[in-house]
Design a protein around this motif. Sequence first.
Motif, PDB file in Angstrom:
ATOM      1  N   GLN A  47       0.817  -1.214   0.000  1.00 20.27           N
ATOM      2  CA  GLN A  47       0.000   0.000   0.000  1.00 20.27           C
ATOM      3  C   GLN A  47       0.849   1.261   0.000  1.00 20.27           C
ATOM      4  O   GLN A  47       0.558   2.223  -0.703  1.00 20.27           O
ATOM      5  CB  GLN A  47      -0.924  -0.005   1.211  1.00 20.27           C
ATOM      6  N   GLN A  48       1.932   1.260   0.770  1.00 21.30           N
ATOM      7  CA  GLN A  48       2.740   2.469   0.893  1.00 21.30           C
ATOM      8  C   GLN A  48       3.410   2.856  -0.421  1.00 21.30           C
ATOM      9  O   GLN A  48       3.797   4.015  -0.620  1.00 21.30           O
ATOM     10  CB  GLN A  48       3.800   2.308   1.986  1.00 21.30           C
ATOM     11  N   GLU A  49       3.546   1.898  -1.353  1.00 22.63           N
ATOM     12  CA  GLU A  49       4.196   2.207  -2.626  1.00 22.63           C
ATOM     13  C   GLU A  49       3.238   2.841  -3.627  1.00 22.63           C
ATOM     14  O   GLU A  49       3.656   3.585  -4.510  1.00 22.63           O
ATOM     15  CB  GLU A  49       4.799   0.940  -3.236  1.00 22.63           C
ATOM     16  N   PHE A  50       1.932   2.537  -3.515  1.00 22.86           N
ATOM     17  CA  PHE A  50       0.987   2.972  -4.534  1.00 22.86           C
ATOM     18  C   PHE A  50      -0.133   3.875  -4.020  1.00 22.86           C
ATOM     19  O   PHE A  50      -0.918   4.375  -4.811  1.00 22.86           O
ATOM     20  CB  PHE A  50       0.361   1.747  -5.213  1.00 22.86           C
ATOM     21  N   LEU A  59       4.839   8.034  -8.639  1.00 22.90           N
ATOM     22  CA  LEU A  59       4.216   7.801  -9.937  1.00 22.90           C
ATOM     23  C   LEU A  59       4.583   8.875 -10.962  1.00 22.90           C
ATOM     24  O   LEU A  59       4.293   8.717 -12.148  1.00 22.90           O
ATOM     25  CB  LEU A  59       2.690   7.726  -9.779  1.00 22.90           C
ATOM     26  N   ARG A  60       5.213   9.953 -10.513  1.00 23.18           N
ATOM     27  CA  ARG A  60       5.723  10.979 -11.432  1.00 23.18           C
ATOM     28  C   ARG A  60       7.218  10.813 -11.683  1.00 23.18           C
ATOM     29  O   ARG A  60       7.809  11.582 -12.446  1.00 23.18           O
ATOM     30  CB  ARG A  60       5.426  12.380 -10.876  1.00 23.18           C
ATOM     31  N   ASP A  61       7.819   9.818 -11.039  1.00 26.86           N
ATOM     32  CA  ASP A  61       9.254   9.577 -11.162  1.00 26.86           C
ATOM     33  C   ASP A  61       9.477   8.470 -12.201  1.00 26.86           C
ATOM     34  O   ASP A  61       9.202   7.299 -11.945  1.00 26.86           O
ATOM     35  CB  ASP A  61       9.820   9.161  -9.799  1.00 26.86           C
ATOM     36  N   LEU A  62       9.995   8.851 -13.376  1.00 27.45           N
ATOM     37  CA  LEU A  62      10.167   7.879 -14.456  1.00 27.45           C
ATOM     38  C   LEU A  62      11.131   6.755 -14.080  1.00 27.45           C
ATOM     39  O   LEU A  62      10.973   5.628 -14.540  1.00 27.45           O
ATOM     40  CB  LEU A  62      10.660   8.588 -15.723  1.00 27.45           C
ATOM     41  N   ALA A  63      12.107   7.067 -13.243  1.00 26.22           N
ATOM     42  CA  ALA A  63      13.059   6.038 -12.826  1.00 26.22           C
ATOM     43  C   ALA A  63      12.361   4.950 -12.000  1.00 26.22           C
ATOM     44  O   ALA A  63      12.742   3.773 -12.053  1.00 26.22           O
ATOM     45  CB  ALA A  63      14.195   6.669 -12.025  1.00 26.22           C
ATOM     46  N   TRP A  64      11.333   5.341 -11.249  1.00 25.13           N
ATOM     47  CA  TRP A  64      10.575   4.373 -10.450  1.00 25.13           C
ATOM     48  C   TRP A  64       9.501   3.696 -11.294  1.00 25.13           C
ATOM     49  O   TRP A  64       9.315   2.489 -11.225  1.00 25.13           O
ATOM     50  CB  TRP A  64       9.929   5.100  -9.254  1.00 25.13           C
ATOM     51  N   VAL A  65       8.819   4.483 -12.100  1.00 25.62           N
ATOM     52  CA  VAL A  65       7.716   3.951 -12.906  1.00 25.62           C
ATOM     53  C   VAL A  65       8.217   3.025 -14.007  1.00 25.62           C
ATOM     54  O   VAL A  65       7.611   1.974 -14.286  1.00 25.62           O
ATOM     55  CB  VAL A  65       6.896   5.103 -13.527  1.00 25.62           C
TER      56      VAL A  65
END
Length: 265
Positions: A47-50, A59-65
């Motif tokens: 839950q804490q990730e999404f 979700l705005r970080d392309l490196a993470w997404v």
Amino acid sequence: MNDPLYLFGLVPADTAIVPAGVGVDGTHPLERLELGDLTAIVSTVPQQEFVGPEAEERLRDLAWVGPRALRHQAVIRDLMDQGPVVPVRFATLFSDAENLRARITRHQAALSAFLERTRDQAEWSVKALHDRKSDLARITERTLAERATELTALAPGRRYFEEQKLRKAVESGLSTTLAEACGWLYERLSETATEACKVRLQAKEQSGLALDMAANWAFLIARSAPDAFKQTVDALSGPGNPGGLQLRMSGPWPPYSFSPRLDES
């Protein structure tokens, strides 16, 4: 609060489609959730990730997404290789199985009809491309050359004004020509497709292409007919269409552009 369910896609319940591997977090396994005539392919995600303000930043970080989006696409491609699938957008979450079941029930008829309609179909993308800067320069140069005698006879101030009018007329004329060419191409390509739709244009920075995008289309093509469709695309590309547009075809893709939207009431 329990961790949410991440939905990848939906498949017919009567198919033996088996999801392989793990979800987008790289840890939780993919699972089948039976929903009557449909089966949802899901996994649990932390839950804490999404969910929450920090998740919105991620979700705005392309490196993470990026790697998670690639995993999302890989799962759907695997499902597509096994049979018909309703592909769902990245990061589609449900609080629990009952919430997911209620949403699917509201769209049951449309989802089942979509799966039946696309059972032996795949999506193919066709982009119409051109070099706008080069085209404008070439047409403007030719137009000014054709009017050179007339323009030279004018006073400098008047000549500048007339040249600017010609440049604007060239730009407007090019836009009209491209729009007509795109309309003509869309009609011709649609004749060989099961379904067709127009997709949002992308700037060069988004598409990664060196040329400008005049049109972006998606076509639903029978799995048995991609070669015939490609022949049509090749024949219509470049000198094969009124605007000289280069056609770029890619696929096969899951039928994202034709899928029912689960977020619609």
